[in-house]
Motif scaffolding. Sequence first.
Motif, PDB file in Angstrom:
ATOM      1  N   SER A   1      21.125  53.432 -18.538  1.00  0.00           N
ATOM      2  CA  SER A   1      22.127  54.361 -19.044  1.00  0.00           C
ATOM      3  C   SER A   1      21.781  55.775 -18.574  1.00  0.00           C
ATOM      4  CB  SER A   1      22.188  54.322 -20.560  1.00  0.00           C
ATOM      5  OG  SER A   1      21.062  54.975 -21.092  1.00  0.00           O
ATOM      6  N   LEU A   2      22.804  56.645 -18.563  1.00  0.00           N
ATOM      7  CA  LEU A   2      22.613  58.003 -18.074  1.00  0.00           C
ATOM      8  C   LEU A   2      21.626  58.774 -18.949  1.00  0.00           C
ATOM      9  CD1 LEU A   2      23.675  59.710 -15.744  1.00  0.00           C
ATOM     10  CD2 LEU A   2      25.412  60.613 -17.283  1.00  0.00           C
ATOM     11  N   THR A   3      21.727  58.587 -20.280  1.00  0.00           N
ATOM     12  CA  THR A   3      20.822  59.315 -21.179  1.00  0.00           C
ATOM     13  C   THR A   3      19.370  58.878 -20.962  1.00  0.00           C
ATOM     14  OG1 THR A   3      21.520  57.710 -22.834  1.00  0.00           O
ATOM     15  CG2 THR A   3      22.409  59.929 -23.049  1.00  0.00           C
ATOM     16  N   ALA A   4      19.178  57.553 -20.778  1.00  0.00           N
ATOM     17  CA  ALA A   4      17.816  57.046 -20.538  1.00  0.00           C
ATOM     18  C   ALA A   4      17.289  57.581 -19.208  1.00  0.00           C
ATOM     19  CB  ALA A   4      17.817  55.521 -20.528  1.00  0.00           C
ATOM     20  N   LEU A   5      18.186  57.671 -18.231  1.00  0.00           N
ATOM     21  CA  LEU A   5      17.781  58.171 -16.909  1.00  0.00           C
ATOM     22  C   LEU A   5      17.323  59.632 -17.003  1.00  0.00           C
ATOM     23  CD1 LEU A   5      17.642  57.670 -13.809  1.00  0.00           C
ATOM     24  CD2 LEU A   5      19.963  58.571 -13.682  1.00  0.00           C
ATOM     25  N   ILE A   6      18.115  60.452 -17.718  1.00  0.00           N
ATOM     26  CA  ILE A   6      17.783  61.877 -17.822  1.00  0.00           C
ATOM     27  C   ILE A   6      16.480  62.091 -18.583  1.00  0.00           C
ATOM     28  CG2 ILE A   6      18.552  64.076 -18.843  1.00  0.00           C
ATOM     29  CD1 ILE A   6      21.451  63.125 -18.125  1.00  0.00           C
ATOM     30  N   SER A   7      16.308  61.354 -19.685  1.00  0.00           N
ATOM     31  CA  SER A   7      15.054  61.539 -20.435  1.00  0.00           C
ATOM     32  C   SER A   7      13.869  61.045 -19.603  1.00  0.00           C
ATOM     33  CB  SER A   7      15.127  60.857 -21.802  1.00  0.00           C
ATOM     34  OG  SER A   7      15.032  59.463 -21.643  1.00  0.00           O
ATOM     35  N   GLY A   8      14.093  59.992 -18.799  1.00  0.00           N
ATOM     36  CA  GLY A   8      13.042  59.508 -17.905  1.00  0.00           C
ATOM     37  C   GLY A   8      12.679  60.535 -16.845  1.00  0.00           C
ATOM     38  N   LEU A   9      13.689  61.203 -16.320  1.00  0.00           N
ATOM     39  CA  LEU A   9      13.447  62.214 -15.277  1.00  0.00           C
ATOM     40  C   LEU A   9      12.674  63.397 -15.840  1.00  0.00           C
ATOM     41  CD1 LEU A   9      16.851  62.237 -13.343  1.00  0.00           C
ATOM     42  CD2 LEU A   9      14.632  61.450 -12.491  1.00  0.00           C
ATOM     43  N   ARG A  10      12.936  63.734 -17.116  1.00  0.00           N
ATOM     44  CA  ARG A  10      12.221  64.853 -17.751  1.00  0.00           C
ATOM     45  C   ARG A  10      10.733  64.565 -17.818  1.00  0.00           C
ATOM     46  NH1 ARG A  10      16.462  66.479 -22.223  1.00  0.00           N
ATOM     47  NH2 ARG A  10      17.635  68.002 -21.001  1.00  0.00           N
ATOM     48  N   SER A  11      10.381  63.294 -18.068  1.00  0.00           N
ATOM     49  CA  SER A  11       8.960  62.953 -18.157  1.00  0.00           C
ATOM     50  C   SER A  11       8.415  62.490 -16.805  1.00  0.00           C
ATOM     51  CB  SER A  11       8.748  61.880 -19.225  1.00  0.00           C
ATOM     52  OG  SER A  11       9.458  60.719 -18.863  1.00  0.00           O
ATOM     53  N   PHE A  12       9.211  62.677 -15.731  1.00  0.00           N
ATOM     54  CA  PHE A  12       8.760  62.337 -14.385  1.00  0.00           C
ATOM     55  C   PHE A  12       8.429  60.848 -14.262  1.00  0.00           C
ATOM     56  CE2 PHE A  12       6.675  64.123 -10.442  1.00  0.00           C
ATOM     57  CZ  PHE A  12       7.806  64.829 -10.047  1.00  0.00           C
ATOM     58  N   ASN A  13       9.203  60.012 -14.970  1.00  0.00           N
ATOM     59  CA  ASN A  13       9.001  58.568 -14.933  1.00  0.00           C
ATOM     60  C   ASN A  13       9.297  58.037 -13.517  1.00  0.00           C
ATOM     61  OD1 ASN A  13      10.032  55.753 -14.978  1.00  0.00           O
ATOM     62  ND2 ASN A  13       9.518  55.877 -17.146  1.00  0.00           N
ATOM     63  N   PRO A  14       8.362  57.260 -12.923  1.00  0.00           N
ATOM     64  CA  PRO A  14       8.563  56.808 -11.541  1.00  0.00           C
ATOM     65  C   PRO A  14       9.846  55.986 -11.352  1.00  0.00           C
ATOM     66  CG  PRO A  14       6.689  55.679 -12.544  1.00  0.00           C
ATOM     67  CD  PRO A  14       7.072  56.792 -13.465  1.00  0.00           C
TER      68      PRO A  14
ATOM     69  N   LEU B   1       9.189  59.882  -3.541  1.00  0.00           N
ATOM     70  CA  LEU B   1       8.550  60.638  -4.629  1.00  0.00           C
ATOM     71  C   LEU B   1       8.279  59.719  -5.829  1.00  0.00           C
ATOM     72  CD1 LEU B   1       7.786  63.628  -5.289  1.00  0.00           C
ATOM     73  CD2 LEU B   1      10.016  63.825  -6.408  1.00  0.00           C
ATOM     74  N   GLY B   2       9.267  58.872  -6.156  1.00  0.00           N
ATOM     75  CA  GLY B   2       9.104  57.917  -7.253  1.00  0.00           C
ATOM     76  C   GLY B   2       7.992  56.923  -6.972  1.00  0.00           C
ATOM     77  N   LEU B   3       7.914  56.434  -5.728  1.00  0.00           N
ATOM     78  CA  LEU B   3       6.858  55.485  -5.356  1.00  0.00           C
ATOM     79  C   LEU B   3       5.481  56.152  -5.421  1.00  0.00           C
ATOM     80  CD1 LEU B   3       8.447  53.520  -2.367  1.00  0.00           C
ATOM     81  CD2 LEU B   3       7.660  52.542  -4.530  1.00  0.00           C
ATOM     82  N   ALA B   4       5.418  57.423  -4.995  1.00  0.00           N
ATOM     83  CA  ALA B   4       4.152  58.148  -5.035  1.00  0.00           C
ATOM     84  C   ALA B   4       3.698  58.335  -6.492  1.00  0.00           C
ATOM     85  CB  ALA B   4       4.312  59.513  -4.357  1.00  0.00           C
ATOM     86  N   ARG B   5       4.658  58.644  -7.349  1.00  0.00           N
ATOM     87  CA  ARG B   5       4.369  58.808  -8.777  1.00  0.00           C
ATOM     88  C   ARG B   5       3.896  57.467  -9.370  1.00  0.00           C
ATOM     89  NH1 ARG B   5       2.812  61.832 -12.954  1.00  0.00           N
ATOM     90  NH2 ARG B   5       4.033  61.522 -14.833  1.00  0.00           N
TER      91      ARG B   5
END
Lengths: 136, 280
Positions: free
Chosen positions: A63-76, A30-34
């Motif tokens: 970091s966990l916070t960076a990961l979560i905010s990245g996931l919210r914006s659907f960052n690949p 999914l990340g690669l497709a994005r």
Amino acid sequence: MNLRDPDSMNTVIGNVLRFGVVISAAVVVLGLARLASLSGSADTTSFLYYSASSVPHGNFPISLTALISGLRSFNPFSLIELGVIILIATPVTRVAISVFLFAAEKDDLYVLVTAIVLALLLFSMLVTPFIPIFHA
Amino acid sequence: MIVIEFLVILFFSSIFAGVFGSIVGLGGGVVIVPVLTLLLGVDIHFAIGASIVAIIGTSSGAASTYVKDKLTNLRVGMFLELATTSGAIAGAAIAAYVNSGALALVFGIILLIALAPTAMKLGEDIPKSPELKGLSKRLNLKGSYTEPDGRHIEYNATRPGAGLFGMVVAGMLSGLLGIGSGAFKVLSMDYAMKLPMKVSTTTSNFMIGVTAAASAGIYYARGDVNPLIVAPVAVGILIGAAIGARLLVKARNPTIRKIFAIVLALAAIEMILTSLGVAA
């Protein structure tokens, strides 16, 4: 399923491992497709180069916070990292579940063996990154 | 676009690494690291980060098949993981005081020497099973599985203390050098504990995921796990491990030992070249 049956342990552990790798691969794909859908606008070549001067290296969240905010914006990259974290967590989950499977078999010696392995594993994964001596 | 070619090469190399890594119980890092450093020019830090992911992927991907087919001996694996995890922590703690180049050289030479007994046992199918006694009996280190030709094999493990010692060394090497050290694990189970070859490689394969996960935290925190690099590795290695696991189940023990000997030789040469500064 009767957990006291010694064969059930093989089935449960086999399924835990299979479930972990399938979910992990799906999230990474999914990340690669994005990434493919965005790559028209961004050049990612520079992401492949390691720079010792910028620690942590590269352009990706660790970091966990960076990961979560990245996931919210659907960052690949955040999606790929989530997939990799699921992959890393798979053998740990296998050890944790084994503690209960040996308990169901009433094999106290192996409950102890597996619990010690789990404790060492969690210490090594989660605690040692914060102890300076481990940063050679 | 350069990145697409990079991803495609890495994806197919990872499938290849997964197939062989899952058969010999080494985990695929032996293939991934030189592909990344020599062929694709990636820094060794990112290569080791990708190798950790490759090892965990091969291990979990193939183990699901091996565990269900009862090739992996769960009790032998869990008991020996006591030694590999504590060894890995000790190795990581002393890494700052050890010359890793010299260590890699010594390790490479040990692997080359280990080729001799491997070559002598090349045609061995099933070792003569020792009597189950002492610590092995208390730890219930026995098992059985069915060969593809229908033979039901029952076996016992011997010398668990020697196996445990080999695994402490394997764990320390993992912590010190960032490798899965599957070669040392297979050798310990094959020579010291006298397990059938298939049981040794599949139990090593089962254990290397835990050894690699133990050091994953440190590499992750350092930022060495680069998503752009590990994405094609993770997907490719899982496909390769699924293929390799199906091949191993059908393969004969002497065939697996021959493939192991070849991979062992390559791993030894790679280790020696890296330590001499040629590969890295």
